[in-house]
Design a protein around this motif. Structure first.
Motif, PDB file in Angstrom:
ATOM      1  N   PRO A  60       1.121  -1.132   0.041  1.00  0.00           N
ATOM      2  CA  PRO A  60      -0.137   0.071   0.046  1.00  0.00           C
ATOM      3  C   PRO A  60       0.981   1.274  -0.030  1.00  0.00           C
ATOM      4  O   PRO A  60       2.275   1.135   0.031  1.00  0.00           O
ATOM      5  CB  PRO A  60      -0.788  -0.328   1.306  1.00  0.00           C
ATOM      6  CG  PRO A  60       0.211  -1.060   2.252  1.00  0.00           C
ATOM      7  CD  PRO A  60       0.909  -1.934   1.190  1.00  0.00           C
ATOM      8  N   ASP A  61       0.449   2.335  -0.130  1.00  0.00           N
ATOM      9  CA  ASP A  61       1.060   3.653  -0.079  1.00  0.00           C
ATOM     10  C   ASP A  61       1.585   3.770   1.692  1.00  0.00           C
ATOM     11  O   ASP A  61       0.975   3.938   2.617  1.00  0.00           O
ATOM     12  CB  ASP A  61      -0.249   4.808  -0.077  1.00  0.00           C
ATOM     13  CG  ASP A  61       0.544   6.218  -0.227  1.00  0.00           C
ATOM     14  OD1 ASP A  61       1.723   6.098  -0.207  1.00  0.00           O
ATOM     15  OD2 ASP A  61      -0.005   7.147   0.191  1.00  0.00           O
ATOM     16  N   LEU A  62       3.097   3.594   1.460  1.00  0.00           N
ATOM     17  CA  LEU A  62       3.829   4.021   2.663  1.00  0.00           C
ATOM     18  C   LEU A  62       4.594   5.332   2.724  1.00  0.00           C
ATOM     19  O   LEU A  62       5.551   5.291   3.326  1.00  0.00           O
ATOM     20  CB  LEU A  62       4.761   2.774   2.667  1.00  0.00           C
ATOM     21  CG  LEU A  62       4.001   1.445   2.831  1.00  0.00           C
ATOM     22  CD1 LEU A  62       5.007   0.173   2.848  1.00  0.00           C
ATOM     23  CD2 LEU A  62       3.230   1.190   4.132  1.00  0.00           C
ATOM     24  N   ILE A  67      11.117   3.193   4.749  1.00  0.00           N
ATOM     25  CA  ILE A  67      11.118   1.628   4.647  1.00  0.00           C
ATOM     26  C   ILE A  67      12.920   1.555   5.028  1.00  0.00           C
ATOM     27  O   ILE A  67      13.660   1.797   4.010  1.00  0.00           O
ATOM     28  CB  ILE A  67      11.027   1.059   3.347  1.00  0.00           C
ATOM     29  CG1 ILE A  67       9.368   1.225   2.941  1.00  0.00           C
ATOM     30  CG2 ILE A  67      11.227  -0.725   3.253  1.00  0.00           C
ATOM     31  CD1 ILE A  67       8.994   0.727   1.769  1.00  0.00           C
ATOM     32  N   ILE A  68      13.113   0.923   6.180  1.00  0.00           N
ATOM     33  CA  ILE A  68      14.214   0.746   6.430  1.00  0.00           C
ATOM     34  C   ILE A  68      15.087  -0.721   6.381  1.00  0.00           C
ATOM     35  O   ILE A  68      16.143  -0.755   6.463  1.00  0.00           O
ATOM     36  CB  ILE A  68      14.625   1.334   7.991  1.00  0.00           C
ATOM     37  CG1 ILE A  68      13.770   0.315   9.084  1.00  0.00           C
ATOM     38  CG2 ILE A  68      14.461   2.821   8.005  1.00  0.00           C
ATOM     39  CD1 ILE A  68      14.190   0.930  10.431  1.00  0.00           C
ATOM     40  N   VAL A 103      -2.334   6.486  12.335  1.00  0.00           N
ATOM     41  CA  VAL A 103      -1.723   6.319  10.771  1.00  0.00           C
ATOM     42  C   VAL A 103      -2.401   4.923  10.369  1.00  0.00           C
ATOM     43  O   VAL A 103      -2.260   3.857  10.883  1.00  0.00           O
ATOM     44  CB  VAL A 103      -0.398   6.302  10.577  1.00  0.00           C
ATOM     45  CG1 VAL A 103      -0.035   6.264   9.278  1.00  0.00           C
ATOM     46  CG2 VAL A 103       0.412   7.476  11.284  1.00  0.00           C
ATOM     47  N   LYS A 104      -3.039   4.943   9.207  1.00  0.00           N
ATOM     48  CA  LYS A 104      -3.519   3.680   8.812  1.00  0.00           C
ATOM     49  C   LYS A 104      -2.708   3.181   7.454  1.00  0.00           C
ATOM     50  O   LYS A 104      -1.994   3.856   6.949  1.00  0.00           O
ATOM     51  CB  LYS A 104      -4.930   4.272   7.798  1.00  0.00           C
ATOM     52  CG  LYS A 104      -5.685   3.151   7.574  1.00  0.00           C
ATOM     53  CD  LYS A 104      -7.108   3.564   6.934  1.00  0.00           C
ATOM     54  CE  LYS A 104      -7.938   2.239   6.397  1.00  0.00           C
ATOM     55  NZ  LYS A 104      -9.072   2.749   5.914  1.00  0.00           N
ATOM     56  N   ILE A 105      -2.537   1.897   7.904  1.00  0.00           N
ATOM     57  CA  ILE A 105      -1.733   1.080   6.597  1.00  0.00           C
ATOM     58  C   ILE A 105      -2.813   0.349   5.895  1.00  0.00           C
ATOM     59  O   ILE A 105      -3.614  -0.550   6.444  1.00  0.00           O
ATOM     60  CB  ILE A 105      -0.995   0.306   7.407  1.00  0.00           C
ATOM     61  CG1 ILE A 105       0.335   0.829   8.316  1.00  0.00           C
ATOM     62  CG2 ILE A 105      -0.088  -0.882   6.480  1.00  0.00           C
ATOM     63  CD1 ILE A 105       1.057   0.098   9.217  1.00  0.00           C
ATOM     64  N   GLY A 106      -2.633   0.548   4.678  1.00  0.00           N
ATOM     65  CA  GLY A 106      -3.758  -0.094   3.586  1.00  0.00           C
ATOM     66  C   GLY A 106      -3.410  -1.512   3.344  1.00  0.00           C
ATOM     67  O   GLY A 106      -2.535  -2.150   4.149  1.00  0.00           O
ATOM     68  N   GLU A 120      -6.641  -7.078   5.204  1.00  0.00           N
ATOM     69  CA  GLU A 120      -7.442  -6.036   5.684  1.00  0.00           C
ATOM     70  C   GLU A 120      -6.565  -4.752   6.177  1.00  0.00           C
ATOM     71  O   GLU A 120      -5.359  -5.095   6.901  1.00  0.00           O
ATOM     72  CB  GLU A 120      -8.139  -6.563   7.065  1.00  0.00           C
ATOM     73  CG  GLU A 120      -9.401  -7.587   6.631  1.00  0.00           C
ATOM     74  CD  GLU A 120     -10.538  -7.247   5.896  1.00  0.00           C
ATOM     75  OE1 GLU A 120     -10.897  -5.913   6.061  1.00  0.00           O
ATOM     76  OE2 GLU A 120     -11.004  -7.940   4.813  1.00  0.00           O
ATOM     77  N   PRO A 121      -7.007  -3.736   5.955  1.00  0.00           N
ATOM     78  CA  PRO A 121      -6.250  -2.449   6.422  1.00  0.00           C
ATOM     79  C   PRO A 121      -6.497  -2.552   8.080  1.00  0.00           C
ATOM     80  O   PRO A 121      -7.406  -2.817   8.361  1.00  0.00           O
ATOM     81  CB  PRO A 121      -6.983  -1.281   5.833  1.00  0.00           C
ATOM     82  CG  PRO A 121      -8.424  -1.538   5.614  1.00  0.00           C
ATOM     83  CD  PRO A 121      -8.223  -3.172   5.138  1.00  0.00           C
ATOM     84  N   PHE A 122      -5.434  -1.755   8.493  1.00  0.00           N
ATOM     85  CA  PHE A 122      -5.527  -1.638  10.003  1.00  0.00           C
ATOM     86  C   PHE A 122      -4.622   0.022  10.358  1.00  0.00           C
ATOM     87  O   PHE A 122      -4.248   0.640   9.483  1.00  0.00           O
ATOM     88  CB  PHE A 122      -5.019  -2.784  10.793  1.00  0.00           C
ATOM     89  CG  PHE A 122      -3.591  -2.895  10.362  1.00  0.00           C
ATOM     90  CD1 PHE A 122      -2.334  -2.201  11.141  1.00  0.00           C
ATOM     91  CD2 PHE A 122      -3.106  -3.913   9.315  1.00  0.00           C
ATOM     92  CE1 PHE A 122      -1.004  -2.428  10.654  1.00  0.00           C
ATOM     93  CE2 PHE A 122      -1.747  -3.876   8.586  1.00  0.00           C
ATOM     94  CZ  PHE A 122      -0.945  -3.313   9.548  1.00  0.00           C
TER      95      PHE A 122
END
Length: 578
Positions: A60-62, A67-68, A103-106, A120-122
């Protein structure tokens, strides 16, 4: 009837469980502090051989995270209960939050058998964000990023690190200089390359990026080891600004148990040999050179080398270590020579042995015990050496002793010492005669040229003094340095591997050229070049000076790097001395 219903129910259960897909994303927790890393686990499990994954995982859009780190593992096995093929892919993502709050993670998407599956998003809650000041004094869009792909290594095993610079303005990339690699007690760092790559205009976040350096990190302790950031400076017209890259955590695995007693800290793949470097016969109470040679790839530059074991048959002195290593694919690769001075104490058979040596091979995940290496020598007493000599050798020795002890002031008889097994060489005699004839011809040509010059000097009238500018130009021509002599000498030093003398000669060449233009310091010389030779030559001189300093103080010098540096020196100083 009841048994039939149970049987039908079991059939439906087996059909449902025979072919199904489990796709999920799980965070390690839901509440985070700003300093904590969010670890996501993405699991894709396909029960049944008829499923075909047509696309990779689409994240999803991050954009609200950095991203490390990332990695994935694929597993496949046969379920013995249902007799179905189970394919499982586990992907781990390490995210660094950029903002606080909720913050929502898609959803993560994947296409299997022409059907799109999604998770499922969370939501995750970030309490506080630690603000990082990266090159804030220069430009907010210039920063360094250190990337280490393999963060899961064994103790003393190499892992490669890549240093990149990012900026929205490409012009800022060339201003990053003076790269300082990290230093810490629990890691050993060795540079691989400081050659800048081509600029990538479409880097992360639509910023231009460029690779500045590649180096290897050897963690020497187990556990979580944090690699400190790499520092550099951004040069502007007003001042120099200091920037630091991110830190990277390594998961350093402890070496497996069951290591041999002789194992120290050698990790890689190595070989040990011992040899006698002296060509003369071994004589009691006379020193000989014994070399212990270690070759291979791994932490060869930092590991504990096998030593020569002590023995009452000989005396050992501290060795001289010579290293010839370069960067390989899994570590530092090359050879290390330990040159020992050994003095035998008795005549007869002598066995010179090394200590037992073992290493851990991370490719095979096993220890390899090479044991002891033995060098068998036969030492002779002084009387035995004299008895083994031929009559001619004895006569030569008596003659040399006489000429050494009897020396008159009229004739220096020591110059007539007879060398062992010497013979008359006609080639040397003819070569010397040819040299004498050539010198005589050169002398005649010189005398003829001198006479002609005297006649010309008498006929040509004296020139006028001329202006001050002409006089200055004439003095400069007289002081002009013949840089071609330096180029040939530097080429010989490079081929011989004498890098210390190479950089001393480069400093002498730079000093000679600066004195030619009456410039005492490098800064004044750069200003002079910018005024009289152009800004391009001055910038090239500045970049070359930095490359010389980087190669000069690099702990490991490569032949290719020195060769490229010599080409740049020849090109620049040839233009300056025109």
């Amino acid at each position: 009837m009841q048994n039939r219903l149970i049987y039908i129910l079991f059939i439906f259960t087996s059909v449902i469980s025979y072919g199904q897909i489990n796709f999920s994303v799980t965070p390690d927790k839901t509440d985070y502090n700003g300093k904590e890393v969010i670890n996501l686990t993405i699991v894709l499990e396909m029960n049944g051989s008829e499923y075909n994954q047509q696309t990779p995982l689409r994240l999803p859009d991050l954009s609200k995270f950095n991203i490390i780190g990332s990695g994935s593992v694929n597993n496949g096995f046969m379920d013995p209960e249902t007799n179905t093929v189970v394919t499982q892919t586990v992907t781990r993502l390490a995210l660094e939050p950029k903002q606080k709050g909720k913050v929502k993670i898609g959803s993560v998407l994947v296409t299997i058998n022409n059907r799109i599956y999604k998770t499922e998003p969370f939501d995750v809650f970030i309490k506080d964000i630690e603000k990082k000041a990266v090159a804030s004094n220069v430009s907010k869009d210039v920063y360094l990023n250190m990337e280490i792909e393999d963060k899961d290594v064994y103790q003393d095993q190499a892992t490669f690190a890549v240093l990149k610079v990012y900026s929205k303005n490409m012009d800022n990339l060339r201003k990053v200089k003076n790269i300082n690699l990290p230093e810490q007690e629990n890691i050993d760092v060795h540079p691989v390359s400081f050659v800048k790559s081509e600029i990538d205009p479409s880097g992360y976040g639509n910023m231009a990026s460029q690779i500045l350096a590649v180096f290897m990190v050897f963690p020497n302790e187990a556990g979580y080891v944090e690699v400190p950031g790499v520092s550099a400076s951004v040069n502007t017209f007003s001042k120099n600004n200091h920037i630091v890259s991110n830190k990277v955590k390594l998961n350093v695995k402890k070496l497996p148990e069951g290591s041999p007693e002789c194992f120290k800290n050698a990790v890689g793949n190595f070989n040990v040999s011992i040899l006698n470097a002296s060509k003369e016969k071994v004589e009691v109470k006379k020193p000989i050179n014994v070399v212990v040679r270690v070759t291979g790839e791994g932490n060869i530059s930092d590991m504990e080398l096998p030593k020569i074991a002590a023995s009452p048959d000989y005396e050992i002195f501290a060795p001289k270590i010579t290293s010839n290593v370069a960067a390989g694919t899994t570590g530092m690769k090359g050879e290390i020579l330990a040159n020992y001075v050994i003095i035998p104490k008795k005549a007869g058979e002598i066995a010179i042995k090394t200590d037992q040596f073992a290493f851990f091979n991370p490719a095979n995940k096993e220890y390899v015990d090479l044991g002891q290496q033995t060098l068998a020598l036969n030492a002779f007493s002084h009387d035995q050496i004299l008895e083994s000599r031929t009559t001619v050798e004895k006569v030569n020795e008596y003659t040399n002793n006489l000429l050494e002890t009897v020396n008159t002031p009229v004739l220096k008889t020591t110059s007539f010492k007879v060398k062992e097994k010497s013979k008359f060489h006609w080639n040397i005699l003819l070569t010397n005669i040819a040299i004498l004839i050539g010198l005589f011809i050169v002398y005649l040509l010189f005398k003829t040229w001198q006479k002609k010059r005297t006649l010309i000097r008498e006929t040509v009238p004296s020139k006028p003094l001329g202006s001050v500018a002409e006089t200055e130009k004439e003095i400069r021509e007289r002081l002009k340095t013949d840089v071609s002599d330096y180029f040939g000498y530097l080429e010989n030093l490079k081929d011989n591997g004498d890098y210390q003398k190479f950089f001393q000669t480069v400093d002498e060449l730079d000093s000679e050229v600066r004195n030619q233009y009456f410039q005492s310091s490098a800064e004044d010389f750069r200003n002079f070049l910018e005024s009289y030779k152009g800004a391009a030559i001055a910038e090239e001189y500045r970049n070359l000076s930095q490359k010389i300093q980087i190669e000069k103080y690099a702990p490991v010098k490569s032949a290719d790097g020195i060769d490229e540096l010599l080409k740049a020196i020849v090109n620049l100083y040839s233009q300056i001395s025109k």
